[in-house]
Design an enzyme around this catalytic site. Sequence first.
Site, mmCIF file in Angstrom:
data_model
loop_
_atom_site.group_PDB
_atom_site.id
_atom_site.type_symbol
_atom_site.label_atom_id
_atom_site.label_comp_id
_atom_site.label_asym_id
_atom_site.label_seq_id
_atom_site.Cartn_x
_atom_site.Cartn_y
_atom_site.Cartn_z
ATOM 1 N N HIS A 8 18.397 -14.005 -15.080
ATOM 2 C CA HIS A 8 19.659 -13.933 -14.353
ATOM 3 C C HIS A 8 20.552 -12.980 -15.141
ATOM 4 O O HIS A 8 20.849 -13.241 -16.303
ATOM 5 C CB HIS A 8 20.331 -15.299 -14.300
ATOM 6 C CG HIS A 8 19.719 -16.259 -13.338
ATOM 7 N ND1 HIS A 8 18.415 -16.694 -13.453
ATOM 8 C CD2 HIS A 8 20.239 -16.902 -12.254
ATOM 9 C CE1 HIS A 8 18.167 -17.551 -12.468
ATOM 10 N NE2 HIS A 8 19.246 -17.698 -11.724
ATOM 11 N N GLU B 299 25.369 -11.773 -12.997
ATOM 12 C CA GLU B 299 25.737 -12.403 -11.725
ATOM 13 C C GLU B 299 27.242 -12.660 -11.755
ATOM 14 O O GLU B 299 27.712 -13.774 -11.943
ATOM 15 C CB GLU B 299 24.960 -13.702 -11.516
ATOM 16 C CG GLU B 299 25.131 -14.275 -10.118
ATOM 17 C CD GLU B 299 24.372 -15.574 -9.919
ATOM 18 O OE1 GLU B 299 24.448 -16.101 -8.802
ATOM 19 O OE2 GLU B 299 23.717 -16.061 -10.860
ATOM 20 N N ASP C 38 16.792 -17.693 -3.378
ATOM 21 C CA ASP C 38 17.632 -18.265 -4.430
ATOM 22 C C ASP C 38 17.887 -19.749 -4.214
ATOM 23 O O ASP C 38 17.525 -20.567 -5.049
ATOM 24 C CB ASP C 38 18.953 -17.494 -4.550
ATOM 25 C CG ASP C 38 19.675 -17.766 -5.868
ATOM 26 O OD1 ASP C 38 19.126 -18.466 -6.731
ATOM 27 O OD2 ASP C 38 20.793 -17.256 -6.039
ATOM 28 N N GLN D 280 19.998 -22.744 -17.930
ATOM 29 C CA GLN D 280 21.145 -22.683 -17.021
ATOM 30 C C GLN D 280 22.479 -22.721 -17.754
ATOM 31 O O GLN D 280 23.440 -22.053 -17.358
ATOM 32 C CB GLN D 280 21.071 -23.848 -16.033
ATOM 33 C CG GLN D 280 22.282 -24.015 -15.126
ATOM 34 C CD GLN D 280 22.369 -22.953 -14.049
ATOM 35 O OE1 GLN D 280 21.694 -23.043 -13.037
ATOM 36 N NE2 GLN D 280 23.192 -21.940 -14.254
ATOM 37 N N TRP E 80 24.906 -24.749 -4.676
ATOM 38 C CA TRP E 80 25.447 -23.411 -4.486
ATOM 39 C C TRP E 80 25.453 -22.964 -3.023
ATOM 40 O O TRP E 80 26.210 -22.088 -2.641
ATOM 41 C CB TRP E 80 24.634 -22.403 -5.311
ATOM 42 C CG TRP E 80 24.787 -22.626 -6.774
ATOM 43 C CD1 TRP E 80 25.759 -22.105 -7.604
ATOM 44 C CD2 TRP E 80 23.946 -23.428 -7.615
ATOM 45 N NE1 TRP E 80 25.577 -22.546 -8.892
ATOM 46 C CE2 TRP E 80 24.470 -23.361 -8.932
ATOM 47 C CE3 TRP E 80 22.809 -24.200 -7.381
ATOM 48 C CZ2 TRP E 80 23.880 -24.038 -10.003
ATOM 49 C CZ3 TRP E 80 22.237 -24.876 -8.450
ATOM 50 C CH2 TRP E 80 22.764 -24.790 -9.739
ATOM 51 N N HIS F 97 15.279 -21.663 -6.834
ATOM 52 C CA HIS F 97 15.563 -22.794 -7.730
ATOM 53 C C HIS F 97 15.067 -24.066 -7.046
ATOM 54 O O HIS F 97 15.810 -24.751 -6.344
ATOM 55 C CB HIS F 97 17.061 -22.886 -8.029
ATOM 56 C CG HIS F 97 17.565 -21.773 -8.875
ATOM 57 N ND1 HIS F 97 17.678 -21.867 -10.247
ATOM 58 C CD2 HIS F 97 17.968 -20.522 -8.544
ATOM 59 C CE1 HIS F 97 18.141 -20.720 -10.739
ATOM 60 N NE2 HIS F 97 18.318 -19.884 -9.712
ATOM 61 N N HIS G 204 12.716 -15.172 -6.177
ATOM 62 C CA HIS G 204 13.763 -15.857 -6.946
ATOM 63 C C HIS G 204 14.225 -17.103 -6.202
ATOM 64 O O HIS G 204 14.832 -17.021 -5.139
ATOM 65 C CB HIS G 204 14.954 -14.916 -7.170
ATOM 66 C CG HIS G 204 15.993 -15.484 -8.085
ATOM 67 N ND1 HIS G 204 16.144 -15.061 -9.384
ATOM 68 C CD2 HIS G 204 16.937 -16.439 -7.905
ATOM 69 C CE1 HIS G 204 17.135 -15.718 -9.959
ATOM 70 N NE2 HIS G 204 17.627 -16.584 -9.070
#
Length: 447
Positions: free
Chosen positions: A226, A229, A325, A168, A331, A75, A73
């Site tokens: 996702h 979360e 991630d 997203q 983030w 991005h 996982h």
Amino acid sequence: MATDRGRAHKGKQAMDLLICNASLPDGQQGIDIAIKEGKIAAIGTALQGSGLLAAQHIDVGGDLVTPPFVDAHFHMDATLSHGMPRVNASGTLLEGITLWGELKPLLTQEALVERALQYCDWAVARGLLAIRSHVDICDDRLLAVEALLHVRQQVAPYLDLQLVAFPQDGLLRSPNAFANLQRAIAMGVDVVGGIPHFERTMADGAESVRLLCEFAAQRGLQVDMHCDESDDPLSRHIETLAYHTQRLGMQGRVAGSHLTSMHSMDNYYVSKLLPLIREAGVAAIANPLINITLQGRHDSYPKRRGMTRVPEMMAAGIDVAFGHDCVMDPWYSLGSADMLEVAHMGLHVAQMTSQQAMRDCFAAVTTSPARILGLQGYGLAVGCYADLIVLDAADAVEAIRLRAARRLVIRRGKIISESAPVRSRLRLPGRPDEVSFRSVCAADNIG
């Protein structure tokens, strides 16, 4: 680590590479691995003396040899964008999403490609040779999709990059998301993604799960969503995902990522939920570095850890992997493509400190994500691709403890990266001149 070259004699089996004196993740020691034409041709003890010769010979001196790390996982479209156009001041998931929305109009394909390629360089150096990356499809330009499809092609000789079409901003919440997702799949994106907990209502979230699963089932695609979360214990879209997976006969092709609301759920409900996930064949992907950073932000004390129930899911027979991630993005401002760092954090947060549990954490960044991604030819068996890492450690537990140096990274039988082992020179009276941090304690050999 000794190497030598020689010619195969007439009548002898000729190999391209022979790795000798390896330790394996399952505890075997003194193992030789013979490689021919990019695949593992033989594994066993004393292969060198059994009539087998190789063009190149490497004695790894008991170091751990393992299949490469796999990140289930990530991005990649956001990676290495930290500070653009500003920094996430609150450190929350929602501000990160807002910040990513501010950044999207400023993105260029050239910059996306360059940052992704730089990250892939880091990954190779860390022995990370397979990544599943979610790519945002809510930008109508599909700029990031085009960029990462180009990157996937460029890195294919040395890294497997699997792409997930990720809405997203919400499949139903963002006006063109479903159409853009279908366009992305038609362009060559591999997996269907979703984010039900970010829809406007719980009902919309459940509807998005249904729509996405049906779309994937019709096209024979995998799903990686996702899911939940959130710190909200009533965010239960994983139950809906498990239901539609079973209803549509998609067992083994679906994963729920994050699942952090499970950390806040009561034990009675989870006692019902875990068997449902197992029966549906849904895999779980936790992201320890990010889950422990983003979750619990609204708590004072006691403060929730946030990461999903990893040991309980493993005990229930659910396939569990760890993902990185984020690395240096809206983030998360840290990270370096090191899956041993991910395993290290997962081990601590989940309190998985038994010998077997620590080995399970190593599997969560190697064999388990490889299985979830459906990687072909992965593993330590005859016929598998000769994709291997030589780690400066004796076993999986020591590898996690040290975040061990990747002495060699091998792809299809060719060395593509080398790193020196970590050694420090000391100037202490009456002590050795060098320290390596490798353990010599008998307790480290406990099974």
